[in-house]
Design a protein around this motif. Structure first.
Motif, short mmCIF file in Angstrom:
data_model
loop_
_atom_site.label_atom_id
_atom_site.label_comp_id
_atom_site.label_asym_id
_atom_site.label_seq_id
_atom_site.Cartn_x
_atom_site.Cartn_y
_atom_site.Cartn_z
N TYR A 306 0.83 -1.21 0.00
CA TYR A 306 0.00 0.00 0.00
C TYR A 306 0.87 1.26 0.00
N ASP A 309 2.05 1.94 -3.45
CA ASP A 309 0.99 2.56 -4.25
C ASP A 309 0.97 4.07 -4.07
N TYR A 428 -9.21 -1.79 0.87
CA TYR A 428 -8.09 -1.05 0.31
C TYR A 428 -8.15 0.41 0.77
N HIS A 431 -6.96 0.66 4.33
CA HIS A 431 -5.51 0.58 4.45
C HIS A 431 -4.85 1.88 4.02
N ILE A 432 -5.29 2.41 2.90
CA ILE A 432 -4.69 3.65 2.39
C ILE A 432 -4.95 4.81 3.34
#
Length: 941
Positions: A306, A309, A428, A431-432
């Protein structure tokens, strides 16, 4: 957001179905019936709009209702990409098999029967192979969903790999090999595979090596099909305006007798990186070098994924990112640059930076500048503003996704096969959202060190030199303890799904309101529609102009004006605009087409007022700073240079020049190189003032809006827009084309052909009939051209298409195809003109007419799924003078079309062809002209 599977440049999108000869057209089979009672199944997830189950044979079925439009996308994903080919790895077996399975003969149907059924439902079908999967899809209208599901189920379970089809598709794929040798993107990706992996099967190209491909036998590929195409290695996904329970029941009934099989025990090398810097170089037919810097990353969802990303987004994703603002805009070292994080479940992939160098810049200078920015990531935390911006962009991207059935189905399949979580997007986001700047710096320090750097360089090939076929490097065998097992069976996927299923979320009701139109006092036309499928809005502004507004010989000014609109206004700099947009997670694009200039934006529902302010500033008050123009000019010149990098670009550019002569449409929308080089900012400023006209502009807003609020915003920002510009737009009519035959030498292998005839404007009464005629002639896989050029052996072409180029003034109708060998060109032209004669003499069947009409209907429905698709379509219809915003009048005309009407337009327009050939080996002029004249197409009085 992350790259879940494979970068687009690495995916083999294939025209992979099989097509019969013209004489093999059977009657359409009846639609399949749903089973009376569903077989046993295990429910994994059940929501109002989604149902996911597993069958006793471990086939996973996922169906999600998407009510945006009356369409459906049925997809089957098989875990049999090129890295899973075992003893065949490097031969391209999975890709070859994809060509055979998609529409091929089964124990239940011939290929002709499948194609006839597919045509009767207007199905759009194709398939693609990547490193880790092959997927097949059929898109059609929702009422034909059962037929699409039945066809896919038959193809995937009962293919017989008929020897004649095997021989034909082997010819077609050889054409694909040849085309790939001329494709810089494919060459660059293959270099990257060899550089990133020294032992892992991912180092081999998905299409394989030509010499090894040629050793594949029919029996070998059939054995692989029986080994790998089993229910416990597949996921069947359907998305669209369907009932999930009924759809699952149908699929379960069709697959209940399919037996699972024990899948091969795979193991992959534990390849974390080379452990030292590594450089690889290659060549392609390009003007400027390309550079890719890659670092080993981690598997999908593992610690660090993550963070990488977010680092990719901060480093090189968006106009405010570090590399774009510095290397592209400030230092002008590159014409394009971006960063990405590609992560997979089967091994560690890469964090990468891609760049195309500016003219005269050395590769080492760009590499050093990029690595300076990478070092900053390792040494100091990113700013709070950068991290917040990256998070917001991610949130907005996810919120705006899922507007089309195909997108929903593909995302659902990837999330099931990858993280094993159908709601992965929600997790997701969590998490981000939790990431902190110091976490990003720690991951950068651990993973982005130069000791692990791989450098991939693609250089321009010397003029006159041919590009060689790729050959396999020597295999490397590691000690046993350096391999890890990998399980294919869906048992693992099902267990992951069951452990990751979240509580059911309450799904709000979807509302799609009526279309309303308005005209402001200054003449600006407005189209509004409310749609709550996603909490997002699309704003589309189109004005008369584009390439058609350029003076002959001065093409490129309109496009330069348009792309410069977002590079600064009277109140904001380019960087101000970029930061404001990305802080909101919004997007804004400007540009020009053949007939119009546009400003397009997307925004989350609640940000519409703020984004409208930015949108109007860019649309109405661009300032054209000279410094920004000097930064933009090299990028536009690079785009012009890229026009002819593929063989398709070569033929399109050559054809337009011959067909349109002195008309502006003789050039691509980017224009002429010498014109763009000569422009100064003052030229752009003057041209913009001449063209700013409310009466020649349409704004469409579609999405989760209050129509009254949206109209008020438009009046507030555009009510004072000048009613007319300094110079009225005048659509220049092209002169009649000159029939004839032309050929042009190119260095790319193979040849490409475009055969063009007179065309019509978009608002012409013959438009619907021409569309139907187009689909009778060209409709993969059942169109007459596809049958003649791909279906009748030996296959002449890999790619083939026919259709109109149209707009405010008459364009052309053209046939386009490529061949792997110039010696096949003449035969391809002859076969194409035989189809033309067939259309003129009404030699097509009622079944083919019905097929074409169904395909037009499907295409129309598919184009109206997303907010942007609907907004763009309605705005352009108004601009082109088409009073049919719903498309209903067009569809009624199509439904009522008969053979006499289609024959009439064929006899009216398919005459006096202009044939243009680009070829790597000269073709005898006399033979070429004889081929065109061998099928006479005289004008009809």
């Amino acid at each position: 957001m992350r790259i879940h599977c494979l970068p687009l440049f690495a995916l083999l999108f294939c025209v992979s179905g099989v097509v019969p000869a013209l004489a093999e057209r059977p009657a359409v089979a009846p639609q399949p019936q749903a089973p009376e009672a569903p077989p046993a199944m295990t429910v994994i997830q059940e929501r109002d709009n989604r149902l996911i189950v597993s069958l006793p044979n471990r086939l996973i079925i996922a169906v999600q209702r998407v009510p945006a439009a009356p369409v459906v996308s049925a997809q089957v994903w098989v875990k049999t990409g090129s890295i899973y080919e075992q003893e065949h790895v490097g031969a391209g077996l999975s890709h070859f098999l994809e060509h055979l399975v998609s529409g091929g003969t089964t124990s239940n149907r011939t290929e002709a029967e499948s194609n006839a059924i597919l045509g009767s439902i207007g199905g759009q079908t194709n398939a693609a192979t990547s490193l880790d999967n092959v997927y097949y899809y059929i898109n059609t209208t929702a009422d034909h969903a059962p037929v699409a599901i039945d066809l896919l189920s038959d193809w995937l379970q009962h293919n017989v790999v008929k020897p004649s089809e095997f021989d034909r598709e082997r010819e077609v794929i050889q054409s694909e090999f040849k085309m790939g040798m001329a494709d810089p993107n494919r060459i660059f990706w293959k270099l990257t595979q060899r550089a990133r992996y020294s032992t892992h099967p991912a180092r081999h190209p998905t299409i394989g090596y030509l010499d090894e491909f040629m050793t594949i036998t029919r029996d070998g590929i059939y054995d692989f099909y029986k080994r790998m195409y089993v229910p416990n290695n597949m996921v069947f996904v359907v998305a669209g305006d369907v009932d999930p329970a009924a759809t699952v029941a149908q699929i379960a009934g069709l697959w209940k007798d399919a037996q699972p099989r024990e899948l091969p025990a795979l193991r992959f090398p534990l390849e974390t990186g080379r452990g030292e810097p590594f450089t690889i170089k290659g060549q392609a037919d390009i003007r400027q070098p390309r550079l890719r810097l890659a670092f080993p990353n981690v598997k999908l969802g593992e610690p660090g994924d993550y963070e990488l990303d977010m680092l990719a987004m901060i480093l090189g994703d968006g106009e405010s990112s570090r590399l774009i603002t510095d290397l592209r805009d400030k230092q002008r070292l590159v014409t394009s640059i971006n960063a990405f994080n590609w992560s997979t479940t089967w091994g560690e992939a890469m964090f990468g930076i891609d760049a195309e160098l500016a003219a005269g810049v050395e590769i080492e200078a760009v590499k050093a500048a990029i690595l300076e920015h990478v070092a900053r990531l390792r040494e100091e935390p990113v700013t709070d503003q950068e991290l917040a911006r990256a998070k917001r962009k991610t949130l907005a991207s996810i919120a705006k996704s899922g507007q089309t059935a195909g997108e929903v189905a593909s995302t659902l399949a990837r999330d099931i096969l990858g993280p094993g979580d159908p709601d992965y997007r929600d997790k997701y986001i969590q998490h981000i959202s939790a990431l902190q700047a110091d976490q990003l710096r720690a991951v950068a320090a651990r993973m982005l060190g130069v000791e692990q750097l791989t450098t991939v360089i693609l250089e321009p090939k010397p003029e006159g030199e041919a590009l060689a076929d790729e050959v396999r490097d020597a295999d490397v065998v590691l000690p046993d303890d350096q391999y890890a097992p990998f399980e294919l069976d869906n048992t693992r996927v099902i267990a992951s799904l069951e452990s990751n299923i979240a509580d059911a979320a309450v799904m709000p009701a979807v509302e799609v309101g009526p279309v309303t139109t308005h005209t402001l006092d200054n003449g600006l036309r407005v189209v509004l529609q409310r749609s709550t499928v996603v909490p997002a809005v699309s704003i589309q502004l189109f004005s008369l102009g584009g390439l058609l507004a350029d003076e002959p010989g001065r093409e490129g000014i309109a496009n330069a004006v348009s792309v410069m609109q977002r590079r600064g206004t009277t109140t904001r700099s380019a960087q101000d605009i970029a930061i404001a947009l990305e802080d909101l997670g919004a997007t804004l694009a400007t540009g020009a087409g053949s007939n119009s200039a546009y400003v397009q934006a997307s925004a989350l529902r609640d940000d519409l007022p703020a984004v409208f302010d930015l949108f109007a500033d860019v649309a109405l008050r661009p300032s054209f700073p000279e410094e920004e123009w000097q930064s933009m000019k090299p990028r536009l010149l690079a785009a012009i240079d890229r026009e002819r990098e593929s063989i398709w670009g070569e033929i399109r550019v050559a054809f337009r020049e011959k067909f349109y002569g002195e008309h502006p449409w003789s050039q691509p929308t980017n224009g002429r190189r010498d014109v763009v080089e000569s422009l100064a900012a003052d030229h752009l400023r003057s041209a913009f003032a001449q063209r700013l006209s409310a009466k020649e502009t349409v704004i469409a807003v579609v999405g989760d809006i209050d129509p009254d609020q949206a109209l008020a915003l438009i009046k507030q920002h555009f009510g004072a827009m000048p009613a007319a510009g300094e110079a009225a737009f005048e659509a220049k009519l092209p002169a009649a084309h000159e029939p004839g035959v032309w050929q042009e030498a190119i260095e790319k292998p193979g040849s490409a052909v475009q055969i063009g005839f007179a065309g019509i404007a978009r608002d012409h009464p013959d438009f619907a009939a021409m569309e139907v005629m187009s689909r009778v002639m060209s409709d993969f896989p059942a169109g007459y051209l596809e049958q003649e050029l791909r279906g009748r052996g030996p296959g002449i072409a890999y790619g083939v298409h026919a259709g109109m180029q149209t707009g405010l003034v008459p364009g052309y109708f053209a046939i386009i195809f490529n061949t792997r060998d110039p010696e096949l060109t003449i035969e391809g032209i002859r076969r194409s003109l035989q189809v033309v004669s067939l259309m003129r003499e009404a030699g097509f069947t009622d079944a083919d007419l019905a097929r074409a009409k169904a395909k037009v209907r499907t295409g129309e429905a598919m184009s109206r799924q997303s907010n942007s698709g609907r907004a763009m379509g309605m705005a352009l219809d108004i601009l082109y003078g088409v009073d049919d915003l719903s498309g209903e009048a067009f569809l009624r005309e199509v439904a009522g079309m008969d053979a006499k009407r289609v024959q009439a337009v064929a006899r009216k327009y398919l005459t006096d062809p202009l044939t243009v050939v680009v070829t790597s080996a000269a073709i005898d002029e006399a033979e070429l002209k004889a081929a065109v004249l061998s099928e006479p197409v005289p004008a009809v009085e």
